[in-house]
Design a protein around this motif. Structure first.
Motif, PDB file in Angstrom:
ATOM      1  N   ASP A   1       6.467  18.294 -10.622  1.00  0.00           N
ATOM      2  CA  ASP A   1       7.241  19.158  -9.742  1.00  0.00           C
ATOM      3  C   ASP A   1       6.466  20.383  -9.277  1.00  0.00           C
ATOM      4  O   ASP A   1       7.009  21.244  -8.581  1.00  0.00           O
ATOM      5  CB  ASP A   1       8.520  19.610 -10.437  1.00  0.00           C
ATOM      6  N   GLY A   2       5.182  20.483  -9.670  1.00  0.00           N
ATOM      7  CA  GLY A   2       4.353  21.608  -9.264  1.00  0.00           C
ATOM      8  C   GLY A   2       4.489  22.821 -10.140  1.00  0.00           C
ATOM      9  O   GLY A   2       3.798  23.831  -9.933  1.00  0.00           O
ATOM     10  N   GLU A   3       5.377  22.769 -11.134  1.00  0.00           N
ATOM     11  CA  GLU A   3       5.575  23.899 -12.033  1.00  0.00           C
ATOM     12  C   GLU A   3       5.308  23.502 -13.482  1.00  0.00           C
ATOM     13  O   GLU A   3       5.833  24.110 -14.410  1.00  0.00           O
ATOM     14  CB  GLU A   3       6.995  24.435 -11.879  1.00  0.00           C
ATOM     15  N   GLY A   4       4.549  22.448 -13.663  1.00  0.00           N
ATOM     16  CA  GLY A   4       4.214  21.988 -15.009  1.00  0.00           C
ATOM     17  C   GLY A   4       5.181  20.992 -15.594  1.00  0.00           C
ATOM     18  O   GLY A   4       5.012  20.557 -16.734  1.00  0.00           O
ATOM     19  N   GLY A   5       6.194  20.602 -14.848  1.00  0.00           N
ATOM     20  CA  GLY A   5       7.161  19.629 -15.332  1.00  0.00           C
ATOM     21  C   GLY A   5       7.206  18.403 -14.447  1.00  0.00           C
ATOM     22  O   GLY A   5       6.342  18.192 -13.596  1.00  0.00           O
ATOM     23  N   GLN A   6       8.223  17.573 -14.650  1.00  0.00           N
ATOM     24  CA  GLN A   6       8.401  16.329 -13.891  1.00  0.00           C
ATOM     25  C   GLN A   6       9.738  16.360 -13.162  1.00  0.00           C
ATOM     26  O   GLN A   6      10.687  17.029 -13.596  1.00  0.00           O
ATOM     27  CB  GLN A   6       8.377  15.118 -14.828  1.00  0.00           C
ATOM     28  N   THR A   7       9.816  15.672 -12.067  1.00  0.00           N
ATOM     29  CA  THR A   7      11.069  15.512 -11.340  1.00  0.00           C
ATOM     30  C   THR A   7      11.256  14.050 -10.974  1.00  0.00           C
ATOM     31  O   THR A   7      10.293  13.273 -10.928  1.00  0.00           O
ATOM     32  CB  THR A   7      11.080  16.380 -10.065  1.00  0.00           C
ATOM     33  N   ASN A   8      12.497  13.678 -10.756  1.00  0.00           N
ATOM     34  CA  ASN A   8      12.830  12.296 -10.391  1.00  0.00           C
ATOM     35  C   ASN A   8      13.484  12.263  -9.018  1.00  0.00           C
ATOM     36  O   ASN A   8      14.310  13.129  -8.699  1.00  0.00           O
ATOM     37  CB  ASN A   8      13.790  11.673 -11.416  1.00  0.00           C
ATOM     38  N   GLU A   9      13.140  11.280  -8.236  1.00  0.00           N
ATOM     39  CA  GLU A   9      13.717  11.123  -6.903  1.00  0.00           C
ATOM     40  C   GLU A   9      13.927   9.633  -6.629  1.00  0.00           C
ATOM     41  O   GLU A   9      13.003   8.829  -6.770  1.00  0.00           O
ATOM     42  CB  GLU A   9      12.794  11.713  -5.842  1.00  0.00           C
ATOM     43  N   THR A  10      15.157   9.258  -6.288  1.00  0.00           N
ATOM     44  CA  THR A  10      15.436   7.859  -5.947  1.00  0.00           C
ATOM     45  C   THR A  10      14.785   7.528  -4.609  1.00  0.00           C
ATOM     46  O   THR A  10      15.078   8.167  -3.595  1.00  0.00           O
ATOM     47  CB  THR A  10      16.941   7.606  -5.869  1.00  0.00           C
ATOM     48  N   VAL A  11      13.934   6.510  -4.602  1.00  0.00           N
ATOM     49  CA  VAL A  11      13.213   6.142  -3.388  1.00  0.00           C
ATOM     50  C   VAL A  11      13.639   4.774  -2.844  1.00  0.00           C
ATOM     51  O   VAL A  11      13.413   4.476  -1.674  1.00  0.00           O
ATOM     52  CB  VAL A  11      11.687   6.156  -3.635  1.00  0.00           C
ATOM     53  N   LEU A  12      14.232   3.931  -3.687  1.00  0.00           N
ATOM     54  CA  LEU A  12      14.746   2.638  -3.227  1.00  0.00           C
ATOM     55  C   LEU A  12      16.054   2.348  -3.963  1.00  0.00           C
ATOM     56  O   LEU A  12      16.138   2.542  -5.183  1.00  0.00           O
ATOM     57  CB  LEU A  12      13.748   1.504  -3.495  1.00  0.00           C
ATOM     58  N   GLU A  13      17.052   1.869  -3.223  1.00  0.00           N
ATOM     59  CA  GLU A  13      18.315   1.453  -3.815  1.00  0.00           C
ATOM     60  C   GLU A  13      18.502  -0.043  -3.600  1.00  0.00           C
ATOM     61  O   GLU A  13      17.720  -0.678  -2.892  1.00  0.00           O
ATOM     62  CB  GLU A  13      19.475   2.246  -3.209  1.00  0.00           C
ATOM     63  N   GLN A  14      19.566  -0.576  -4.201  1.00  0.00           N
ATOM     64  CA  GLN A  14      19.770  -2.032  -4.198  1.00  0.00           C
ATOM     65  C   GLN A  14      19.786  -2.627  -2.787  1.00  0.00           C
ATOM     66  O   GLN A  14      19.201  -3.670  -2.536  1.00  0.00           O
ATOM     67  CB  GLN A  14      21.092  -2.355  -4.905  1.00  0.00           C
ATOM     68  N   GLY A  15      20.423  -1.934  -1.862  1.00  0.00           N
ATOM     69  CA  GLY A  15      20.524  -2.471  -0.515  1.00  0.00           C
ATOM     70  C   GLY A  15      19.260  -2.362   0.307  1.00  0.00           C
ATOM     71  O   GLY A  15      19.213  -2.864   1.441  1.00  0.00           O
ATOM     72  N   ASP A  16      18.224  -1.738  -0.237  1.00  0.00           N
ATOM     73  CA  ASP A  16      16.974  -1.565   0.514  1.00  0.00           C
ATOM     74  C   ASP A  16      16.046  -2.769   0.415  1.00  0.00           C
ATOM     75  O   ASP A  16      15.030  -2.817   1.115  1.00  0.00           O
ATOM     76  CB  ASP A  16      16.222  -0.315   0.026  1.00  0.00           C
ATOM     77  N   PHE A  17      16.394  -3.740  -0.458  1.00  0.00           N
ATOM     78  CA  PHE A  17      15.524  -4.898  -0.649  1.00  0.00           C
ATOM     79  C   PHE A  17      15.934  -6.023   0.295  1.00  0.00           C
ATOM     80  O   PHE A  17      17.093  -6.431   0.338  1.00  0.00           O
ATOM     81  CB  PHE A  17      15.565  -5.375  -2.099  1.00  0.00           C
ATOM     82  N   ALA A  18      14.969  -6.523   1.051  1.00  0.00           N
ATOM     83  CA  ALA A  18      15.245  -7.593   2.014  1.00  0.00           C
ATOM     84  C   ALA A  18      15.054  -8.974   1.407  1.00  0.00           C
ATOM     85  O   ALA A  18      15.665  -9.944   1.850  1.00  0.00           O
ATOM     86  CB  ALA A  18      14.342  -7.443   3.229  1.00  0.00           C
ATOM     87  N   GLY A  19      14.198  -9.096   0.412  1.00  0.00           N
ATOM     88  CA  GLY A  19      13.938 -10.387  -0.206  1.00  0.00           C
ATOM     89  C   GLY A  19      13.505 -10.210  -1.648  1.00  0.00           C
ATOM     90  O   GLY A  19      12.823  -9.236  -1.986  1.00  0.00           O
ATOM     91  N   VAL A  20      13.944 -11.136  -2.499  1.00  0.00           N
ATOM     92  CA  VAL A  20      13.616 -11.082  -3.921  1.00  0.00           C
ATOM     93  C   VAL A  20      13.232 -12.486  -4.369  1.00  0.00           C
ATOM     94  O   VAL A  20      14.008 -13.432  -4.181  1.00  0.00           O
ATOM     95  CB  VAL A  20      14.799 -10.569  -4.773  1.00  0.00           C
ATOM     96  N   ASP A  21      12.045 -12.627  -4.958  1.00  0.00           N
ATOM     97  CA  ASP A  21      11.592 -13.920  -5.465  1.00  0.00           C
ATOM     98  C   ASP A  21      11.959 -14.060  -6.939  1.00  0.00           C
ATOM     99  O   ASP A  21      12.252 -13.071  -7.622  1.00  0.00           O
ATOM    100  CB  ASP A  21      10.080 -14.060  -5.300  1.00  0.00           C
ATOM    101  N   PRO A  22      11.929 -15.279  -7.483  1.00  0.00           N
ATOM    102  CA  PRO A  22      12.171 -15.459  -8.917  1.00  0.00           C
ATOM    103  C   PRO A  22      11.116 -14.742  -9.751  1.00  0.00           C
ATOM    104  O   PRO A  22      10.017 -14.450  -9.284  1.00  0.00           O
ATOM    105  CB  PRO A  22      12.090 -16.983  -9.098  1.00  0.00           C
TER     106      PRO A  22
END
Length: 528
Positions: free
Chosen positions: A218-239
């Motif tokens: 996060d630029g201040e010596g720690g960590q941050t989390n950010e959602t970048v992909l959700e379930q509906g963002d996937f167009a194809g999934v293989d086995p």
């Protein structure tokens, strides 16, 4: 007599022979009448293809497995007057007021009624609290507008998702349906062969909400989390797959809409620069230095991995969006398979209430005994009926065709069950036995009516007597269908299977086997 005359005189018998032939193909020819993939989830093809001599599929009573009936967790407020452009705002307010996440709130507009419906998929919020939160969102709602349970559209969505889950998981023969209790409560009924209650409950308890989060400094010596992909963002999934380079993984592709934003986020957060290969998630002394892509399922981290140079290069240059694919890693084959299933099936709209579920299970060994006993019972019923018929008439011309015709009716029914991959259960076996009994009863009515008034010396006399008998049979068939129809339509458990087989048997008898027996008997008695 020419071919056309023969066909015209005996077309009912020819139709019966054709239907029996088609039924035998459906029963014994590998693959049946249609390709296996036409009936995904409809039978045990994958499991039984090499073990069973027939294409019949079996339900819990004859194959073992588990049935779980569970209500849906949820509360609903209906007929709400909400401006269409405020639905998202109302959802956000409900989340803040009630302290729930976005997956557990839904506000939907119903075109048919012209009102909105708000649903809350948690069990620790009272009706009064729900109504108060709606009022805080500017919606005119009272406690009387709120009821327990969810909408039909939500239940339909859950059924579709569970069907996909059990099919994607390779649980062939599984079935999902809806039933209702006298108090108006609805249950989602899931049946899966060859699975224990614990295994099925584990599958159903997974909500299956998948997302990818960027875990970065996060630029201040720690960590941050950010959602970048959700379930509906996937167009194809293989086995799920495995190789030495990636280990256990699931190849995925991102939709055209979500790919540019994902690529931009990876560049902005440093994953394609200093973050390449820098992931020590959970390792001591790595805080403030990790660039990890976290795979989250139902709020829990199932894997954390870094951005590889092969993926970082195309993202940095902007070329990745032209072919937006990558692999999601998993620590084991089981978790990779579960991840693939969840991505392809989608998340459950609402969780199931396993504190009030109803579970029924049959051990495979016991089911094999039921299968054997069902076969023995069927054979004994046929032999018994054959003996009684022969003692009644002492004439093979009458008794022989009667038994053969009744058996043909059962063969056609079995072929139909095999063709549509109907999982046969003990209730269906009872239906088959009832069909044999009622079928022979009708054939006895025909024989008695035709032979009661003496010898049959012409086709005209036979037709007159047969017509009288057929009116009696038709009336009895109509009565049976009317009596069984409620059982076939209503969700009454095993009684439904019994009713369906009985009705199908009556219809086949009236339109196919009884007329065919009449033609056979007419030929044997009159020679015409």
């Amino acid at each position: 007599m020419g071919l056309r005359s023969v066909v015209g005189a005996h077309w009912r018998v020819i139709l019966l022979v054709i239907l029996v032939g088609v039924a035998l193909v459906a029963l014994f020819v590998p693959g049946g009448l249609l390709p296996q993939d036409e009936f995904a989830g409809g039978g045990n093809e994958s499991a039984d293809a090499g073990a069973s001599p027939t294409n019949l599929a079996y339900g819990l009573g004859l194959d073992g497995g588990t049935r779980i009936s569970a209500p849906v967790v949820g509360t609903t407020a209906e007929e709400l007057e909400i401006e269409p452009d405020r639905a998202g705002e109302v959802e956000a307010t409900l989340e803040d007021e009630l302290g729930v996440d976005s997956a557990n709130v839904s506000v939907q507009f119903h075109q048919d009624s012209g009102f909105h419906t708000a649903e809350l998929f948690v069990d620790d919020v009272s009706h009064e609290e729900f109504a108060a939160a709606l009022r805080a969102a500017g919606v005119d709602a009272t406690e009387g507008d709120v009821r327990d349970g969810v909408t039909q559209s939500t239940r339909d969505s859950i059924i579709r998702t569970i069907e996909t889950k059990i099919n994607e998981a390779g649980l062939s023969g599984g079935r999902v349906s809806q039933s209702s209790a006298p108090n108006g409560q609805y249950y989602i009924v899931t049946e899966v062969p060859d699975r224990t209650p614990a295994e099925l409950r584990t599958l159903l308890s997974e909500r299956g909400i998948v997302e990818v989060r960027a875990h970065y400094p996060d630029g201040e010596g720690g960590q941050t989390n950010e959602t970048v992909l959700e379930q509906g963002d996937f167009a194809g999934v293989d086995p799920a797959a495995y190789n030495e380079q990636n280990g256990h993984h699931v190849p995925v592709s991102v939709s055209e809409e979500a790919a540019p934003e994902f690529q931009a986020a990876m560049n902005e957060y440093g994953f394609t620069g200093p973050g390449v290969g820098q992931c020590g998630f959970g390792e001591p002394g790595t805080d403030g230095q990790n660039y990890c892509l976290l795979t989250i399922v139902d709020g829990e981290v199932v894997d954390a991995h870094s951005m590889g140079p092969d993926l970082a290069g195309p993202m940095r240059s902007g070329e990745w969006v032209e072919d937006p694919q990558f692999v999601m890693l998993a620590p084991s084959q089981t978790e990779a398979q579960a991840l693939s299933v969840n991505l392809r099936a989608g998340s459950l709209r609402a969780p199931l209430d396993f504190e009030n579920d109803r579970t029924f299970s049959v051990e495979p060994a016991l089911a094999e005994q039921f299968k054997l006993f069902s076969l023995v019972t069927g054979v004994l019923s046929v032999l018994t009926v054959s003996g009684v018929v022969y003692l009644r008439y002492a004439d093979r011309r009458v008794a022989g065709p009667m038994v053969v015709t009744a058996l043909a009716e059962v063969v056609i029914l079995l072929g139909f069950a095999a063709a549509i991959r109907m999982p046969l259960d003990l209730s269906h076996v009872a239906g088959f036995i009832a069909v044999v009994g009622t079928g022979v009863d009708d054939l006895i009515i025909i024989a008695d009516e035709v032979m009661e008034e003496g010898d049959v010396n012409s086709r005209r006399v036979f037709a007159s007597r047969f017509r009288k008998a057929f009116w009696v049979i038709g009336a009895a068939a109509a009565t049976t269908i009317i009596a069984m129809a409620p059982l076939a339509v209503l969700s009454l458990g095993d009684l439904r299977g019994f009713a369906i087989i009985t009705i199908l048997g009556v219809l086949i008898g009236v339109f196919v086997t009884r007329p065919a027996y009449g033609d056979i008997l007419r030929y044997l008695l009159t020679g015409e």
